[in-house]
Design an enzyme around this catalytic site. Structure first.
Site, PDB file in Angstrom:
ATOM      1  N   HIS A  44     -17.777   4.233 -82.780  1.00  0.00           N
ATOM      2  CA  HIS A  44     -17.408   3.990 -81.636  1.00  0.00           C
ATOM      3  C   HIS A  44     -16.025   3.021 -81.741  1.00  0.00           C
ATOM      4  CE1 HIS A  44     -18.318  -0.314 -82.272  1.00  0.00           C
ATOM      5  NE2 HIS A  44     -19.164  -0.094 -82.835  1.00  0.00           N
ATOM      6  N   TRP A  78     -16.634  -7.691 -79.174  1.00  0.00           N
ATOM      7  CA  TRP A  78     -17.011  -8.411 -80.503  1.00  0.00           C
ATOM      8  C   TRP A  78     -16.276  -8.198 -81.377  1.00  0.00           C
ATOM      9  CZ3 TRP A  78     -22.821 -10.486 -79.901  1.00  0.00           C
ATOM     10  CH2 TRP A  78     -22.884 -11.460 -78.715  1.00  0.00           C
ATOM     11  N   ARG A 119     -20.948   0.880 -75.896  1.00  0.00           N
ATOM     12  CA  ARG A 119     -19.579   0.954 -76.791  1.00  0.00           C
ATOM     13  C   ARG A 119     -19.626   2.491 -77.079  1.00  0.00           C
ATOM     14  NH1 ARG A 119     -22.705  -2.760 -79.445  1.00  0.00           N
ATOM     15  NH2 ARG A 119     -23.238  -2.558 -81.585  1.00  0.00           N
ATOM     16  N   GLU A 146     -26.840   0.558 -83.517  1.00  0.00           N
ATOM     17  CA  GLU A 146     -26.347  -0.034 -84.706  1.00  0.00           C
ATOM     18  C   GLU A 146     -27.400  -0.854 -85.309  1.00  0.00           C
ATOM     19  OE1 GLU A 146     -24.805  -0.695 -87.378  1.00  0.00           O
ATOM     20  OE2 GLU A 146     -22.784  -1.332 -86.664  1.00  0.00           O
ATOM     21  N   ARG A 147     -27.173  -1.203 -86.753  1.00  0.00           N
ATOM     22  CA  ARG A 147     -28.346  -1.802 -87.233  1.00  0.00           C
ATOM     23  C   ARG A 147     -28.467  -3.548 -86.581  1.00  0.00           C
ATOM     24  NH1 ARG A 147     -26.182  -4.484 -93.177  1.00  0.00           N
ATOM     25  NH2 ARG A 147     -27.805  -6.144 -93.337  1.00  0.00           N
ATOM     26  N   ARG A 190     -23.534  -6.190 -97.030  1.00  0.00           N
ATOM     27  CA  ARG A 190     -23.249  -5.053 -97.700  1.00  0.00           C
ATOM     28  C   ARG A 190     -24.512  -4.580 -98.725  1.00  0.00           C
ATOM     29  NH1 ARG A 190     -20.699  -3.811 -94.417  1.00  0.00           N
ATOM     30  NH2 ARG A 190     -18.452  -3.709 -94.323  1.00  0.00           N
ATOM     31  N   HIS A 237     -22.573   4.224 -84.477  1.00  0.00           N
ATOM     32  CA  HIS A 237     -22.146   2.944 -85.053  1.00  0.00           C
ATOM     33  C   HIS A 237     -21.850   3.208 -86.402  1.00  0.00           C
ATOM     34  CE1 HIS A 237     -23.331   1.173 -81.114  1.00  0.00           C
ATOM     35  NE2 HIS A 237     -24.185   2.123 -80.970  1.00  0.00           N
TER      36      HIS A 237
END
Length: 340
Positions: free
Chosen positions: A92, A97, A141, A195-196, A223, A265
């Site tokens: 996206h 944010w 989004r 998204e996560r 990460r 995402h």
């Protein structure tokens, strides 16, 4: 990784033998041979034509490729025989944010003006690639990105979100015109592509969070492959749901020859790319996806081949991602329009 294949931008023409009519066409990659079908719609054109495409390339060499155009009786045979399908992945565009440097996760935040423009530009990059179905997450989004991108497609089909939540939703959103259905693209939303989920980090400023918990700890949450943030998901957990949905719901569509676009995402797409490219857990955590940049794969004979990011038509003419599928459909559409 395979780099994106592109065509040189040049002027071409196509002419029927024994006819005075010459039709201008966009340049196709030099040396390509193309089987095409044409539905003759005017009396002064026979149902079967032999055409020659003459290409003027940037190397100043000209090539004449014989193109056999079968009659109406065989229309569609080439597409039926093809086992190729395109898969487009788009992260996206920038969200509100993202702009504020906040952890977003599964909070439903819309795009910024920049994000809207990124989605539009992504659509221009894929405007010549056939799309039959769209999958997106349940978050606005990603849905905005999908809708804005497909609005730039040359076929101008209308994206319609499919509502299968319950029997009433299915009934109330039913389309009763077959012609309208043909001019539409189904959009499937799925939470599995979300998204996560960042747990207790959602809504926090990334810089302030690093100062509070320490840069190393926040870096590990963001990460690492299997370490989740407090009450959140790790990339591994995100991959379990995203890849399972991809295998169960999207791969069957590709096997059926459907061309699919997924707007989702960073982490759900990284998970899918990990599956497609057979990346290790170490390789995937180093993978970065830019917002609004589409990635193209070709699905053929049960295998995925990455073709990179399509180039906008204004930069390099037609984006040739496959010899038989893309060029065939692009040229066929142009000829159909001429005979309407």
């Amino acid at each position: 990784m395979a780099s994106a294949a592109t065509c040189l931008h040049a002027t071409s023409s196509i002419q029927a033998q024994g006819s005075k009519h010459v039709f201008p066409l966009q340049m196709v990659s030099k040396g390509f041979s193309l089987d095409m079908q044409l539905r003759a719609k005017r009396k002064n054109f026979p149902a079967s034509l032999k055409l020659h495409a003459v290409h003027a390339s940037s190397s100043h060499s000209s090539i004449a490729d014989p193109i056999e155009v079968p009659s109406n009786n065989n229309s569609g045979d080439s597409e039926k025989k093809s086992t190729e399908a395109s898969l487009i992945l788009i992260r996206h565009g920038e969200s509100l944010w993202n702009e504020k440097n906040l952890f977003t996760g599964c909070v439903d935040v819309p795009l910024t003006k920049k994000g809207v423009e990124e989605a539009i530009q992504a659509g221009k990059r894929i405007s010549n690639i056939p799309i039959d179905m769209i999958y997106t997450s349940s978050l606005i989004r990603a849905q905005m990105t999908a809708m804005l991108a497909i609005s730039e497609h040359r076929r101008k089909k209308v994206p319609i979100i499919i509502h299968n939540e319950n029997e009433q939703a299915q009934k109330w959103s039913q389309i009763y015109s077959e012609e309208t259905k043909k001019q539409s693209i189904p959009v499937i939303t799925a939470w599995q592509l979300n998204e996560r989920m960042y747990g207790e980090l959602q809504g926090l400023n990334k810089q302030e969070t690093a100062e509070l918990f320490g840069k190393e700890k926040v870096h590990e949450w963001r990460r690492s492959y299997d370490v989740p943030p407090p009450n959140g998901e790790s990339l591994e957990m995100c991959a379990e749901r995203a890849v399972a949905y991809f295998r169960d719901q999207i791969v069957p569509q590709l096997l059926a020859g459907k061309n699919v676009m997924i707007a989702a995402h960073g982490n759900s797409l990284r998970s899918i790319i990990m599956y497609l490219d057979k990346l290790t857990s170490q390789e995937v955590i180093d993978l970065e996806l830019s917002t609004g940049i589409p990635m193209l794969y070709i699905f053929k004979n049960g295998m995925f081949v990455r073709r990179g990011s399509p180039i906008p038509p204004s930069e390099a003419g037609v984006y040739a991602y496959t010899r038989r599928l893309a060029l065939y459909r692009q040229k066929l559409d142009k000829l159909d329009e001429m005979f309407e």
